[in-house]
Design a protein around this motif. Structure first.
Motif, PDB file in Angstrom:
ATOM      1  N   ILE A   1       0.852  -1.199   0.000  1.00 39.45           N
ATOM      2  CA  ILE A   1       0.000   0.000   0.000  1.00 39.45           C
ATOM      3  C   ILE A   1       0.889   1.250   0.000  1.00 39.45           C
ATOM      4  O   ILE A   1       0.697   2.177  -0.787  1.00 39.45           O
ATOM      5  CB  ILE A   1      -0.948  -0.010   1.218  1.00 39.45           C
ATOM      6  CG1 ILE A   1      -1.986  -1.113   1.048  1.00 39.45           C
ATOM      7  CG2 ILE A   1      -1.640   1.354   1.360  1.00 39.45           C
ATOM      8  CD1 ILE A   1      -2.880  -1.319   2.250  1.00 39.45           C
ATOM      9  N   ALA A   2       1.912   1.234   0.866  1.00 42.39           N
ATOM     10  CA  ALA A   2       2.817   2.396   0.925  1.00 42.39           C
ATOM     11  C   ALA A   2       3.594   2.544  -0.378  1.00 42.39           C
ATOM     12  O   ALA A   2       3.863   3.647  -0.842  1.00 42.39           O
ATOM     13  CB  ALA A   2       3.787   2.239   2.097  1.00 42.39           C
TER      14      ALA A   2
ATOM     15  N   GLN B   1       2.576   1.810  -3.382  1.00 40.43           N
ATOM     16  CA  GLN B   1       1.751   2.318  -4.472  1.00 40.43           C
ATOM     17  C   GLN B   1       1.162   3.707  -4.196  1.00 40.43           C
ATOM     18  O   GLN B   1       0.852   4.429  -5.130  1.00 40.43           O
ATOM     19  CB  GLN B   1       0.588   1.353  -4.765  1.00 40.43           C
ATOM     20  CG  GLN B   1       1.020   0.013  -5.318  1.00 40.43           C
ATOM     21  CD  GLN B   1       1.496   0.087  -6.754  1.00 40.43           C
ATOM     22  OE1 GLN B   1       1.486   1.140  -7.362  1.00 40.43           O
ATOM     23  NE2 GLN B   1       1.932  -1.041  -7.307  1.00 40.43           N
ATOM     24  N   TRP B   2       0.987   4.033  -2.933  1.00 41.35           N
ATOM     25  CA  TRP B   2       0.309   5.291  -2.597  1.00 41.35           C
ATOM     26  C   TRP B   2       1.319   6.427  -2.654  1.00 41.35           C
ATOM     27  O   TRP B   2       1.678   7.027  -1.647  1.00 41.35           O
ATOM     28  CB  TRP B   2      -0.312   5.186  -1.215  1.00 41.35           C
ATOM     29  CG  TRP B   2      -1.378   6.204  -0.950  1.00 41.35           C
ATOM     30  CD1 TRP B   2      -1.672   7.308  -1.691  1.00 41.35           C
ATOM     31  CD2 TRP B   2      -2.277   6.209   0.157  1.00 41.35           C
ATOM     32  NE1 TRP B   2      -2.706   8.000  -1.129  1.00 41.35           N
ATOM     33  CE2 TRP B   2      -3.100   7.346   0.010  1.00 41.35           C
ATOM     34  CE3 TRP B   2      -2.477   5.374   1.252  1.00 41.35           C
ATOM     35  CZ2 TRP B   2      -4.106   7.661   0.925  1.00 41.35           C
ATOM     36  CZ3 TRP B   2      -3.468   5.693   2.160  1.00 41.35           C
ATOM     37  CH2 TRP B   2      -4.283   6.821   1.993  1.00 41.35           C
ATOM     38  N   ARG B   3       1.757   6.740  -3.860  1.00 43.05           N
ATOM     39  CA  ARG B   3       2.867   7.665  -4.032  1.00 43.05           C
ATOM     40  C   ARG B   3       2.576   9.070  -3.534  1.00 43.05           C
ATOM     41  O   ARG B   3       3.434   9.730  -2.983  1.00 43.05           O
ATOM     42  CB  ARG B   3       3.249   7.748  -5.507  1.00 43.05           C
ATOM     43  CG  ARG B   3       4.085   6.618  -5.963  1.00 43.05           C
ATOM     44  CD  ARG B   3       4.251   6.700  -7.454  1.00 43.05           C
ATOM     45  NE  ARG B   3       4.974   7.904  -7.853  1.00 43.05           N
ATOM     46  CZ  ARG B   3       4.977   8.380  -9.084  1.00 43.05           C
ATOM     47  NH1 ARG B   3       4.271   7.775 -10.019  1.00 43.05           N
ATOM     48  NH2 ARG B   3       5.664   9.443  -9.386  1.00 43.05           N
ATOM     49  N   SER B   4       1.338   9.539  -3.771  1.00 44.80           N
ATOM     50  CA  SER B   4       1.043  10.934  -3.443  1.00 44.80           C
ATOM     51  C   SER B   4       1.186  11.172  -1.942  1.00 44.80           C
ATOM     52  O   SER B   4       1.550  12.258  -1.513  1.00 44.80           O
ATOM     53  CB  SER B   4      -0.371  11.284  -3.906  1.00 44.80           C
ATOM     54  OG  SER B   4      -1.276  10.354  -3.353  1.00 44.80           O
ATOM     55  N   LEU B   5       0.914  10.140  -1.141  1.00 46.19           N
ATOM     56  CA  LEU B   5       0.999  10.313   0.308  1.00 46.19           C
ATOM     57  C   LEU B   5       2.370   9.920   0.850  1.00 46.19           C
ATOM     58  O   LEU B   5       2.974  10.647   1.640  1.00 46.19           O
ATOM     59  CB  LEU B   5      -0.092   9.479   0.988  1.00 46.19           C
ATOM     60  CG  LEU B   5      -0.195   9.699   2.501  1.00 46.19           C
ATOM     61  CD1 LEU B   5      -0.790  11.052   2.806  1.00 46.19           C
ATOM     62  CD2 LEU B   5      -1.021   8.603   3.154  1.00 46.19           C
ATOM     63  N   THR B   6       2.858   8.766   0.422  1.00 48.75           N
ATOM     64  CA  THR B   6       4.049   8.192   1.059  1.00 48.75           C
ATOM     65  C   THR B   6       5.332   8.431   0.272  1.00 48.75           C
ATOM     66  O   THR B   6       6.410   8.121   0.755  1.00 48.75           O
ATOM     67  CB  THR B   6       3.894   6.675   1.203  1.00 48.75           C
ATOM     68  OG1 THR B   6       3.795   6.118  -0.117  1.00 48.75           O
ATOM     69  CG2 THR B   6       2.670   6.308   1.999  1.00 48.75           C
TER      70      THR B   6
ATOM     71  N   GLY C   1       6.047   6.689  -2.200  1.00 50.75           N
ATOM     72  CA  GLY C   1       6.311   5.391  -2.838  1.00 50.75           C
ATOM     73  C   GLY C   1       7.717   4.908  -2.606  1.00 50.75           C
ATOM     74  O   GLY C   1       8.235   4.951  -1.488  1.00 50.75           O
TER      75      GLY C   1
END
Lengths: 309, 400
Positions: free
Chosen positions: A125-126, A128-133, A135
């Motif tokens: 999840i981390a 793929q969730w580039r905008s938040l983490t 990536g």
């Protein structure tokens, strides 16, 4: 197996002197801080692995969630260090409750596999969730704000801050295992059926132990994010999950102090060897094999048996 | 007696001052290398280490000055890279850190460079963030970047290999960025991306994607992946006979990957690079031969870039009259140089990207390979301005 009071006092003095002098003993200050961070992680892991008898292969998830939780809070929400660390712990605990609820339904190797699977889920999840983490690039630019009047930006000051947190964590860890709750965990570890027959609900105790250890892991993760000024995706990875198991085993599971010493020595030896030679992973492997074969119960337990009995 | 000892003490003090004075002026320059020296991709870091050793020895030989080299292994782990950078800047007091493969690791080291106000020359990380939102005045980007690789293959490929393209892309940050730059380049030449599949990292079975690609009837198949994924997808394309009908291009392919999988796997495929050891830059052949003698391998472009970066850094220190970071930055910004790596190379003052000509390479057929690591043929080139784009397009604001 209680140590004599004389030994205890000597131990506390040696420990205190070592903690105060550590930044000057190791090659660079950040390394001493990292040793303590993994020691905090190991305290929590020992409560679950050593005292409750549950081997989790997914504790990097909580270390990483703590790191991301703290890092994201510091970037977007707050400049209060305790609040940010609290957010990291809260995030990890919020994930640990359902994850622990589901995984403690299984025993032994199945428990390990389920925790491993959950941890990988969180890793991806981390990832793929580039905008938040961020990536694969990790969460860059985590600030290290000051704690009230204390400016933490120097690595030396930060070390002593982490040292204070470590001592609190150690005291808390020892309190937990010596409390009736801690005794109940050990009873469950030794004989689940007998503990059930006197009225303890194993599922409930295992879950609480799981969540507590996740909290310690997240605290360590949050401190790690502030030490590094960024959160590598790696902090959620398999290597960390495996390493914490080894640290606990090498030091001696079920002793609290053992895993602390195990974590500190492994972090140090790894750094030392990797500056000396390119084949350091091989040497680490040999060291693990040797320590498991000769110090089967961990360094601390073996020493206790041999010298203090 | 007392006066005598006072005089002695004064003399001793003066002598000490005299000793420390000149020693300070002849301060040795200290170069740090942080790279990957253990694990499956150690082949990148070993090459970088060897090249740095050669560059330091060569510079010492010509200039007669003493250069100290400190090498650290980050094991491809960004957290470790960050710690090693701290150690090198704080404890070892290096003047510069060079190399550092892995984009996350390089971004972390770039941040440490900014905190410590010391230089970092990133040679082997592809991310354009280093010359974009994460840029800072202490960071220089040498060698290639993802934009340059994708643009070179995209523009030259669309011009010469065909107009209908099908992409198979690794599904993470790197792949997404590459695909974006790549489609822009192909479309700018009138080409068309007729299909794309985002594929999870470390996929072993590529047959469904290859079958889908075959149905789309492309002229060119672009594999935007690296390592095992590149090998697996290329092999699958050969097994299904797709390789006979289309041309395959790779985002990143260099000697070590070919050495591992065998030249037959990649024969006839295309890729881009800022350098190859067969290039006719002055001194390139000599460097490649000496490297072969030292290591038993031919240098890959990551190693060559480190040789160039170390050399150009040391020359900049010489021009600046010392290793003071601010003066060295001035000496590097806007500098044009010619060496075995770039002929010519130019360091953009706007974003600190070193730019040079980019090459299109084709992998040789197994029967054409003569000698060690003779895998590539240079079949085309793109001028620096086209390959590296404009500094403004990556969003770097250095002087804020």
């Amino acid at each position: 197996m209680q140590l004599k009071a004389r030994h205890k006092i000597a131990g506390i003095i040696v420990g205190a002197v070592f903690l105060l002098a550590a930044p000057y003993l190791v090659p660079y200050q950040a390394l001493a801080t990292q040793m303590l961070i993994f020691a905090i992680f190991a305290i929590g892991f020992d409560i679950l692995f050593g005292y409750t008898g549950l081997l989790s292969f997914g504790h990097a998830a909580f270390f990483g969630l703590g790191a991301y939780g703290t890092g994201l809070s510091l970037i977007h929400l707050t400049s209060s260090v305790p609040l940010a660390l609290g957010m990291g712990i809260l995030l990890a605990v919020a994930v640990a409750i359902p994850m622990g609820f589901l995984s403690t339904q299984r025993h032994g190797i199945y428990f390990a596999m389920v925790t491993l699977a959950f941890a990988q889920l969180i890793y991806f999840i981390a990832f793929q969730w580039r905008s938040l983490t961020g990536g694969d690039d990790g969460l860059q630019g985590v600030p290290r704000p000051s704690l009230g009047p204390v400016d933490l930006s120097s690595d030396l000051v930060y070390y002593y801050f982490v040292m204070a947190v470590f001592i609190l964590a150690l005291v808390l860890g020892v309190r937990i295992i010596r409390s009736p709750f801690g005794r109940a965990l050990q009873a469950l570890r030794e004989n689940t059926d007998r503990a059930m027959s006197v009225g303890y609900d194993p599922r409930k105790y295992k879950l609480i132990s799981f969540v507590i250890s996740a909290g310690f892991a997240a605290l360590a993760g949050g401190l790690y994010a502030m030490l590094q000024n960024f959160v590598p995706l790696f902090s959620l990875g398999l290597d960390i999950s495996g390493e914490i198991v080894l640290m606990t085993l090498v030091g001696g599971m079920g002793t609290i102090y053992g895993p602390v010493i195990g974590a500190m020595s492994i972090v140090y030896v790894k750094d030392f060897l990797s500056s000396q030679t390119d084949v350091w992973p091989l040497i680490m492997g040999v060291l693990y094999v040797v320590s498991v074969m000769t110090f089967r119960r961990g360094v601390v337990k073996e020493l206790k048996e041999r010298f203090f009995k | 007696m007392r006066a005598k000892s006072l005089v002695m003490a004064l003399m001793l003090g003066a002598a000490l001052l005299m000793v420390t004075g000149p020693a300070d002026a002849a301060k040795v320059v200290k170069v740090g290398i942080v790279s990957v020296l253990s694990g499956p991709v150690a082949v990148i870091g070993n090459g970088e280490k060897w090249a740095a050793e050669m560059a330091v020895a060569d510079f010492e030989g010509i200039e007669g000055t003493k250069i100290e080299l400190v090498v650290r292994d980050h094991a491809y782990n960004p957290g470790v890279a960050n710690e090693k950078a701290k150690e090198l800047y704080e404890k070892e007091k290096v003047d510069v850190i060079i190399a550092c493969p892995n984009s996350a690791a390089a971004l972390a080291v770039a941040q440490q460079a900014k905190l410590h106000k010391k230089l970092f020359i990133s040679t082997s990380a592809g991310t354009t963030d280093l010359i974009g939102k994460a840029c800072n005045r202490y960071v220089f980007k040498w060698n290639y970047n993802d934009y340059m690789m994708a643009t070179t293959v995209g523009i030259l490929g669309a011009k010469r290999l065909g107009k209908r393209w099908y992409c198979i892309t690794s599904d993470y940050a790197w792949g997404h960025n590459l695909l974006k730059h790549f489609s822009e380049a192909v479309e700018s030449m009138g080409g068309k991306i007729v299909g794309n599949d985002m594929v999870a990292l470390h996929t072993s079975d590529y047959s469904p994607y290859i079958l889908k690609a075959m149905n789309a009837k492309p002229e060119v198949l672009a594999l935007l992946n690296v390592g095992k994924d590149a090998v697996n997808s290329t092999k699958a394309a050969a097994e299904y006979g797709l390789k006979k009908k289309v041309v395959i291009v790779h985002a990143l392919l260099f000697e070590p990957s070919i050495r591992g999988a065998g030249v037959a796997t990649f024969a006839g495929d295309y890729t881009a690079a800022p350098w190859n050891w067969t290039v006719d830059n002055p001194g390139a052949k000599d460097f490649a031969d000496r490297y072969l003698k030292k290591t038993g391998e031919r240098p890959h472009f990551m190693a060559a870039a480190v040789y160039s970066a170390v050399t150009q850094y040391l020359l900049a220190v010489k021009r600046a009259g010392g290793a003071d970071p601010e003066k060295v930055i001035k000496a590097l910004e806007g500098h044009t140089f010619k060496d075995m790596f770039a002929n010519p190379g130019y360091i953009r003052p706007e974003d600190h990207q070193q730019v040079g000509k980019a090459y299109l390479l084709r992998v040789k057929q197994p029967n054409q390979v003569k000698g060690k690591d003779d895998y590539f043929e240079i079949v085309g080139s793109l001028p620096a301005e086209q390959a590296f784009g404009k500094p403004s397009q990556f969003g770097c604001k250095l002087n804020k």
